[in-house]
Scaffold this active site. Structure first.
Site, PDB file in Angstrom:
ATOM      1  CE1 TYR A 197      -3.399  -2.693   0.312  1.00 46.27           C
ATOM      2  CE2 TYR A 197      -4.151  -1.607   2.320  1.00 46.27           C
ATOM      3  CZ  TYR A 197      -4.320  -2.561   1.339  1.00 46.27           C
ATOM      4  OH  TYR A 197      -5.423  -3.388   1.389  1.00 46.27           O
ATOM      5  N   GLY A 198       2.123   1.098   0.492  1.00 46.81           N
ATOM      6  CA  GLY A 198       2.993   2.255   0.731  1.00 46.81           C
ATOM      7  C   GLY A 198       3.384   3.041  -0.497  1.00 46.81           C
TER       8      GLY A 198
ATOM      9  CB  CYS B 237      -1.560  -1.196   7.211  1.00 44.17           C
ATOM     10  SG  CYS B 237      -0.677  -0.547   5.810  1.00 44.17           S
ATOM     11  CG  ASN B 238       2.697   2.231  10.799  1.00 41.02           C
ATOM     12  OD1 ASN B 238       2.831   3.064  11.678  1.00 41.02           O
ATOM     13  ND2 ASN B 238       2.858   0.952  11.020  1.00 41.02           N
ATOM     14  CB  THR B 239       0.570   2.675   4.288  1.00 43.79           C
ATOM     15  OG1 THR B 239       1.991   2.511   4.309  1.00 43.79           O
ATOM     16  CG2 THR B 239       0.146   3.407   3.041  1.00 43.79           C
TER      17      THR B 239
ATOM     18  CB  CYS C  18       6.845   0.850   8.339  1.00 42.15           C
ATOM     19  SG  CYS C  18       6.642  -0.431   7.086  1.00 42.15           S
ATOM     20  CB  THR C  19       3.716  -3.581   9.490  1.00 45.26           C
ATOM     21  OG1 THR C  19       3.973  -3.411   8.090  1.00 45.26           O
ATOM     22  CG2 THR C  19       2.306  -3.173   9.823  1.00 45.26           C
TER      23      THR C  19
ATOM     24  CD  GLU D 182       7.321  -8.532   2.562  1.00 46.83           C
ATOM     25  OE1 GLU D 182       7.361  -9.094   1.457  1.00 46.83           O
ATOM     26  OE2 GLU D 182       6.337  -7.903   2.985  1.00 46.83           O
TER      27      GLU D 182
HETATM   28  N1  DGL Z   1       2.126  -2.410   6.065  1.00 46.53           N
HETATM   29  C1  DGL Z   1       2.759  -1.279   5.457  1.00 46.53           C
HETATM   30  C2  DGL Z   1       2.936  -0.166   6.509  1.00 46.53           C
HETATM   31  O1  DGL Z   1       2.938  -0.403   7.697  1.00 46.53           O
HETATM   32  C3  DGL Z   1       4.082  -1.632   4.813  1.00 46.53           C
HETATM   33  C4  DGL Z   1       3.958  -2.454   3.554  1.00 46.53           C
HETATM   34  C5  DGL Z   1       3.203  -1.723   2.460  1.00 46.53           C
HETATM   35  O2  DGL Z   1       3.749  -0.781   1.849  1.00 46.53           O
HETATM   36  O3  DGL Z   1       2.054  -2.094   2.222  1.00 46.53           O
HETATM   37  O4  DGL Z   1       3.065   0.974   6.149  1.00 46.53           O
END
Ligand code: DGL
Length: 270
Positions: free
Chosen positions: A43-44, A74-76, A185-186, A153
């Site tokens: 999502y980022g 998700c932080n995004t 971010c996760t 990852e």
């Molecule tokens: N889960 C996303 C976050 O915490 C990181 C991976 C993504 O870009 O989706 O921002």
């Protein structure tokens, strides 16, 4: 709302398992339903419109599982979509930003706080806006660290390449002498050892997922919604795709193997 209903957690993929790990520590008896949108991760690097749309679909999926609250791991998604989610769904929703901000403000001594996250999280300035809303005098420095996601990852936790990249990304924040750094971010808690090494031991790292888990606990406690069962809660994990290496990566993020994993069709989200 029934106290035995599960807590719903969603993320763009499997990174949110770092948040599940924290929730499990603090609330072992709660039932948890996790959805990772592995078919549409990351999502980022997506537009705000896409992240909002996907996040609403993810939340709807969890609502159909009768969750008592939603944690946006998700932080995004928390940065971009939290307001829209709260407007769209009449259920308590906890994101990563406010808890991370509160924890950072509690820790900083010199008022200089660093934030690292995906491009979307940093471009949307969700953390810096919230930090400055809480305290106008803070100095906030933000930096997107997109390569940390694939490095985590790939399990390149102790790899020299990761150290080099961390030095490159974090040098500016070091120069600004931040004394507190929000891991926005996760995936970043997986790399906390190298991030700590590069930043130095005097810098406090804030794990937003950990901070959010305490907020969830307080919330449930305050509203009499805590599951009082003495048994370990049930866990259900759903993903929209099953990538190769899923199990290995999930193991790193959750700290143990995943059981009860189901793949859903992406169409089921629409
Ligand atoms: N889960 C996303 C976050 O915490 C990181 C991976 C993504 O870009 O989706 O921002």
């Amino acid at each position: 709302m029934n106290r035995t209903n599960p807590i719903g957690i969603f993320d763009s993929g499997i990174g949110g398992l770092t948040v599940v790990k924290e929730l499990e520590q603090i609330l072992p008896n709660e039932n948890l339903v996790y959805f990772g949108d592995t078919a549409r991760v990351p999502y980022g690097s997506k537009s705000n419109e896409a992240v909002i749309e996907y996040s609403k679909q993810d939340a709807k999926f969890l609502l159909n599982k009768n969750v008592k609250m939603i944690v946006v791991a998700c932080n995004t998604a928390s940065s971009v979509a939290l307001n829209d989610l709260r407007k769209s769904f009449d259920i308590p929703i906890v994101g990563m930003i406010e808890p991370g901000v509160k924890a950072a403000i509690n820790k900083t001594k010199n008022g200089k706080i660093g934030v690292i996250g995906t491009h979307a999280t940093i471009n949307n300035k969700a953390y810096s806006k919230e930090l400055l809303k809480q305290n106008k005098k803070l100095k906030v420095f933000e930096k997107a660290c997109p390569l940390f996601v694939p490095l985590a990852e790939e399990g390149m936790i102790d790899h020299p390449a990761t150290k080099l990249i961390a030095e490159e990304y974090l040098s500016e924040l070091k120069k600004k002498k931040v004394d507190t750094l929000i891991l926005g971010c996760t995936h970043y808690p997986i790399l906390s050892k190298v991030i700590q090494e590069v930043m130095g031991n005097d810098v406090v790292l804030i794990d937003s997922g950990k901070a959010a888990s305490s907020i969830v606990e307080n919330y449930l406690q305050g509203r009499g919604l805590r599951n009082e069962s003495h048994q370990i809660g049930k866990r259900e994990y759903y993903v929209s795709d099953l990538p190769q290496k899923f199990k290995t990566i999930a193991n790193t993020f959750l700290g143990k193997p995943i059981n009860d994993l189901r793949k859903i069709d992406l169409e089921d989200l629409f």
